[in-house]
Design a protein around this motif. Sequence first.
Motif, mmCIF file in Angstrom:
data_model
loop_
_atom_site.group_PDB
_atom_site.id
_atom_site.type_symbol
_atom_site.label_atom_id
_atom_site.label_comp_id
_atom_site.label_asym_id
_atom_site.label_seq_id
_atom_site.Cartn_x
_atom_site.Cartn_y
_atom_site.Cartn_z
ATOM 1 N N ASP A 96 0.841 -1.192 0.000
ATOM 2 C CA ASP A 96 0.000 0.000 0.000
ATOM 3 C C ASP A 96 0.876 1.242 0.000
ATOM 4 O O ASP A 96 2.103 1.169 0.154
ATOM 5 N N VAL A 97 0.236 2.400 -0.156
ATOM 6 C CA VAL A 97 0.970 3.657 -0.297
ATOM 7 C C VAL A 97 1.782 3.995 0.949
ATOM 8 O O VAL A 97 2.853 4.605 0.843
ATOM 9 N N THR A 98 1.309 3.593 2.142
ATOM 10 C CA THR A 98 2.047 3.962 3.351
ATOM 11 C C THR A 98 3.370 3.217 3.426
ATOM 12 O O THR A 98 4.412 3.806 3.750
ATOM 13 N N ASN A 99 3.360 1.932 3.114
ATOM 14 C CA ASN A 99 4.613 1.172 3.136
ATOM 15 C C ASN A 99 5.534 1.572 1.999
ATOM 16 O O ASN A 99 6.751 1.676 2.179
ATOM 17 N N ALA A 100 4.965 1.818 0.822
ATOM 18 C CA ALA A 100 5.793 2.237 -0.312
ATOM 19 C C ALA A 100 6.475 3.564 -0.032
ATOM 20 O O ALA A 100 7.599 3.812 -0.502
ATOM 21 N N SER A 101 5.833 4.413 0.763
ATOM 22 C CA SER A 101 6.408 5.731 1.048
ATOM 23 C C SER A 101 7.611 5.644 1.980
ATOM 24 O O SER A 101 8.260 6.660 2.231
ATOM 25 N N ARG A 102 7.925 4.439 2.477
ATOM 26 C CA ARG A 102 9.045 4.270 3.408
ATOM 27 C C ARG A 102 10.257 3.604 2.759
ATOM 28 O O ARG A 102 11.183 3.190 3.459
ATOM 29 N N THR A 103 10.262 3.519 1.443
ATOM 30 C CA THR A 103 11.335 2.790 0.758
ATOM 31 C C THR A 103 12.444 3.677 0.214
ATOM 32 O O THR A 103 13.507 3.182 -0.118
#
Length: 500
Positions: free
Chosen positions: A183-190
């Motif tokens: 999801d967007v929240t996890n992708a934003s942490r990469t």
Amino acid sequence: MPYIVAIDQGTTSTRAIVVDETGSPVSTGQLEHRQIFPRAGWVEHDAAEIWRNTREVIGMALAKADLTRHDIAGIGITNQRETAVVWDRRTGEPIHHAIVWQDTRTQDRVDALAADGGTDRFADVTGLPLATYFSATKIAWILDHVDGARARAERGELLFGTTDSWVLWNLTGGPDGGVHATDVTNASRTLLMDLRTLDWRDDLLEAFGIPRAMLPEIRPSSGVFGTAESSSLLREVPIAGILGDQQAATFGQAAFDAGESKNTYGTGNFLIVNTGEELVRSSNGLITTVAYQLDGDAPRYALEGSIAVTGSLVQWLRDNLGLFAHASEVEALAASVPDNGGVHIVPAFSGLFAPHWRPDARGVITGLTRFATKAHFARAALEAAAFQTREVLDAANADADVPIPELKVDGGMVANELLMQFQADILGIPVVRPRVAETTALGAAYAAGLATGVWGGLDDLRANWAEDRRWEPAMDESERETRLGLWRKAVTRSLDWVDG
């Protein structure tokens, strides 16, 4: 009554929690997994062990509640963020232990990238500073240190995911048609996603040397990702929500609108302040991240203050120093003395995260005299969580138009009433604990329940939130400033320990 199963894949354990339509936990299954420390600064998990535990805790939770898959409307997943898993698409076997968010082995790679443009080189696009904390350099390290991995990744044979993607892929069939998404929240942490487009950026992939074929599809946080495969106890139940753990806790606290916030006390501490549809850049050491996205809706953004070590400091006192047998004993031990006896612990085990972002820092214990006892160590450990929270709250207030009037708290450590009172004292504002303190799993359940019709909208979720306990500050201003001054002095002693 419809139920949701929330899978909470955390840093130290995996839990499955059955949640009813009032937002109340009904039953829980939980198993810890090994913390693997191959060298100083290296932290790993066995992803295969995590998946085995996930399957087992689902069974435990269903059995305790006397429910079957027919009672479950949906599955939500929340997870430790930034932890990188790389696995074989064909066999489903991880090619290396997962590299955990706390791991600092990639500092040389971070330094090399920061030599051209500084640590904020990619911050305008990603919202993040260059740091070992985030996933990109972890993926690159695995590709560079496992024989043949880079060539296999370029051929499309390997997949990457944070642990939400790993659980989702296995739960939906694994090698036999598993869904590879996040999801967007996890992708934003990469360090690989553009906050504006919510897609992977080719220039970032090139900078880190990561083939796009490895990466999961990025989707909204609430929406159907797939259904559990036929051999699962939850077969045919839709997986309908994914949120990184801190965003899930924010969602579980019903902090849906701009200006609303929460602070989670877990392995580390994480303050999140919702900024709505506006991308707000911090001038004070916080990061910009995605708070959540509902299917078909615009993303909501947030500022975050990430603290690496709080609850894990208590674990360290237990496991490495043997000061007590169970983490639950720390409160009574700390309460057996009236203050910290001059002892301060700055737990910079992985450097200092927000608001300092100092990878050269290392943990220190200051103010030692012959008077100091293990009780003073216990009290100093709890106070360290509160002092670090004060630092990130100060940063959030400096960035925000309106100061935060009270702090909503959640996570395992909020059961510690000594800590909560000291937190209110050192902040000078009330600290509020909700009726359901384990809001991380609740947020994942909410995301899944919205997508499957258990709840009709955000107002239904707001109505579920209820206050359990409130702590008012009782420390006078002069004492507060004296204690803060000593803490800040201790922090300076932790800096410049690693030559770079």
